[in-house]
Design a protein around this motif. Structure first.
Motif, PDB file in Angstrom:
ATOM      1  N   ARG A  20       0.833  -1.206   0.000  1.00 53.13           N
ATOM      2  CA  ARG A  20       0.000   0.000   0.000  1.00 53.13           C
ATOM      3  C   ARG A  20       0.868   1.257   0.000  1.00 53.13           C
ATOM      4  N   ILE A  21       0.397   2.255  -0.714  1.00 46.48           N
ATOM      5  CA  ILE A  21       0.908   3.615  -0.539  1.00 46.48           C
ATOM      6  C   ILE A  21      -0.344   4.451  -0.296  1.00 46.48           C
ATOM      7  N   ASP A  22      -0.585   4.742   0.976  1.00 51.81           N
ATOM      8  CA  ASP A  22      -1.795   5.459   1.361  1.00 51.81           C
ATOM      9  C   ASP A  22      -1.427   6.606   2.290  1.00 51.81           C
ATOM     10  N   ALA A  26       2.389   7.737   2.812  1.00 52.14           N
ATOM     11  CA  ALA A  26       2.777   8.623   1.709  1.00 52.14           C
ATOM     12  C   ALA A  26       3.991   9.480   2.048  1.00 52.14           C
ATOM     13  N   ILE A  27       4.036  10.017   3.253  1.00 59.03           N
ATOM     14  CA  ILE A  27       5.169  10.869   3.638  1.00 59.03           C
ATOM     15  C   ILE A  27       6.448  10.048   3.698  1.00 59.03           C
ATOM     16  N   GLN A  28       6.377   8.847   4.269  1.00 59.11           N
ATOM     17  CA  GLN A  28       7.554   7.982   4.334  1.00 59.11           C
ATOM     18  C   GLN A  28       8.011   7.595   2.926  1.00 59.11           C
ATOM     19  N   PHE A  29       7.062   7.342   2.022  1.00 58.50           N
ATOM     20  CA  PHE A  29       7.404   7.011   0.642  1.00 58.50           C
ATOM     21  C   PHE A  29       8.195   8.155   0.019  1.00 58.50           C
ATOM     22  N   LYS A  30       7.692   9.378   0.146  1.00 58.83           N
ATOM     23  CA  LYS A  30       8.387  10.524  -0.441  1.00 58.83           C
ATOM     24  C   LYS A  30       9.777  10.717   0.167  1.00 58.83           C
ATOM     25  N   ALA A  52      -0.781  -3.077  -4.069  1.00 59.33           N
ATOM     26  CA  ALA A  52      -2.154  -3.464  -4.388  1.00 59.33           C
ATOM     27  C   ALA A  52      -3.137  -2.320  -4.173  1.00 59.33           C
ATOM     28  N   PHE A  53      -2.739  -1.302  -3.397  1.00 56.66           N
ATOM     29  CA  PHE A  53      -3.648  -0.197  -3.085  1.00 56.66           C
ATOM     30  C   PHE A  53      -2.885   1.111  -3.068  1.00 56.66           C
ATOM     31  N   LEU A  54      -3.463   2.111  -3.736  1.00 54.15           N
ATOM     32  CA  LEU A  54      -2.894   3.450  -3.789  1.00 54.15           C
ATOM     33  C   LEU A  54      -4.056   4.426  -3.670  1.00 54.15           C
ATOM     34  N   ASP A  55      -4.033   5.288  -2.639  1.00 53.22           N
ATOM     35  CA  ASP A  55      -5.110   6.268  -2.515  1.00 53.22           C
ATOM     36  C   ASP A  55      -4.627   7.625  -3.016  1.00 53.22           C
ATOM     37  N   SER A  56      -5.445   8.658  -2.815  1.00 46.84           N
ATOM     38  CA  SER A  56      -5.085   9.979  -3.329  1.00 46.84           C
ATOM     39  C   SER A  56      -3.809  10.519  -2.696  1.00 46.84           C
ATOM     40  N   SER A  57      -3.553  10.189  -1.441  1.00 45.67           N
ATOM     41  CA  SER A  57      -2.304  10.617  -0.797  1.00 45.67           C
ATOM     42  C   SER A  57      -1.112   9.920  -1.435  1.00 45.67           C
ATOM     43  N   GLY A  58      -1.268   8.645  -1.748  1.00 42.44           N
ATOM     44  CA  GLY A  58      -0.204   7.904  -2.420  1.00 42.44           C
ATOM     45  C   GLY A  58       0.047   8.432  -3.811  1.00 42.44           C
ATOM     46  N   LEU A  59      -1.033   8.742  -4.528  1.00 43.79           N
ATOM     47  CA  LEU A  59      -0.903   9.317  -5.859  1.00 43.79           C
ATOM     48  C   LEU A  59      -0.195  10.667  -5.777  1.00 43.79           C
ATOM     49  N   GLY A  60      -0.576  11.471  -4.793  1.00 43.68           N
ATOM     50  CA  GLY A  60       0.085  12.759  -4.586  1.00 43.68           C
ATOM     51  C   GLY A  60       1.565  12.591  -4.293  1.00 43.68           C
ATOM     52  N   ALA A  61       1.907  11.545  -3.558  1.00 41.87           N
ATOM     53  CA  ALA A  61       3.315  11.290  -3.248  1.00 41.87           C
ATOM     54  C   ALA A  61       4.098  10.915  -4.501  1.00 41.87           C
ATOM     55  N   VAL A  62       3.498  10.119  -5.391  1.00 38.22           N
ATOM     56  CA  VAL A  62       4.172   9.755  -6.648  1.00 38.22           C
ATOM     57  C   VAL A  62       4.369  11.006  -7.505  1.00 38.22           C
ATOM     58  N   LEU A  80       2.066  -1.842 -12.758  1.00 42.58           N
ATOM     59  CA  LEU A  80       0.894  -1.439 -11.990  1.00 42.58           C
ATOM     60  C   LEU A  80      -0.111  -2.572 -11.896  1.00 42.58           C
ATOM     61  N   THR A  81      -0.589  -2.835 -10.692  1.00 41.00           N
ATOM     62  CA  THR A  81      -1.649  -3.812 -10.501  1.00 41.00           C
ATOM     63  C   THR A  81      -2.943  -3.191 -11.047  1.00 41.00           C
ATOM     64  N   PRO A  82      -3.961  -4.002 -11.350  1.00 39.97           N
ATOM     65  CA  PRO A  82      -5.194  -3.445 -11.921  1.00 39.97           C
ATOM     66  C   PRO A  82      -5.823  -2.328 -11.084  1.00 39.97           C
ATOM     67  N   THR A  83      -5.817  -2.474  -9.773  1.00 39.36           N
ATOM     68  CA  THR A  83      -6.413  -1.463  -8.900  1.00 39.36           C
ATOM     69  C   THR A  83      -5.635  -0.149  -8.970  1.00 39.36           C
ATOM     70  N   VAL A  84      -4.313  -0.235  -8.944  1.00 44.33           N
ATOM     71  CA  VAL A  84      -3.480   0.960  -9.008  1.00 44.33           C
ATOM     72  C   VAL A  84      -3.581   1.596 -10.393  1.00 44.33           C
TER      73      VAL A  84
END
Length: 111
Positions: A20-22, A26-30, A52-62, A80-84
């Motif tokens: 997950r990147i949620d 998200a901050i740790q990812f960045k 398997a899961f990326l929310d708006s915060s994760g998308l913002g981090a990317v 990318l997995t289908p959900t992402v």
């Protein structure tokens, strides 16, 4: 955030070893991407095959990572997995990023 990175040719290949990147990560990812991106390379390839899961915060981090790299270093995504992939498609971010279904030809993951 568990990331692994290696340089192949002029590419820095970064694999996200999380499911997950949620908002919680998200901050740790960045922050981790900021550290990893200090490795010299012409281009960064981000492997999201384990995410398997990326929310708006994760998308913002990317998106933030893309901006962090600046105009001279390109960020491509692959695996990318289908959900992402759906998140990128629904937000039209698939028009902003170059997205490959698998690692671009000529490059292989180090074992």
């Amino acid at each position: 955030m568990n990331l692994s990175a290696n340089v192949q040719n002029a590419y820095l290949v970064v694999t996200v070893n999380e499911d997950r990147i949620d908002a919680a990560g998200a901050i740790q990812f960045k922050e981790r991407m900021r550290e990893v991106a200090q490795t010299p390379s012409d281009r960064v390839l981000l492997d999201l095959s384990q995410v398997a899961f990326l929310d708006s915060s994760g998308l913002g981090a990317v998106v933030g990572v893309m901006k962090l790299l600046g105009p001279d270093r390109k960020l491509d995504l692959f695996g990318l997995t289908p959900t992402v992939a759906k998140v990128f498609r629904l937000t039209r971010m698939d028009t902003v990023f170059t997205i490959h279904s698998t690692m671009p030809g000529g490059l292989r993951q180090a074992s």
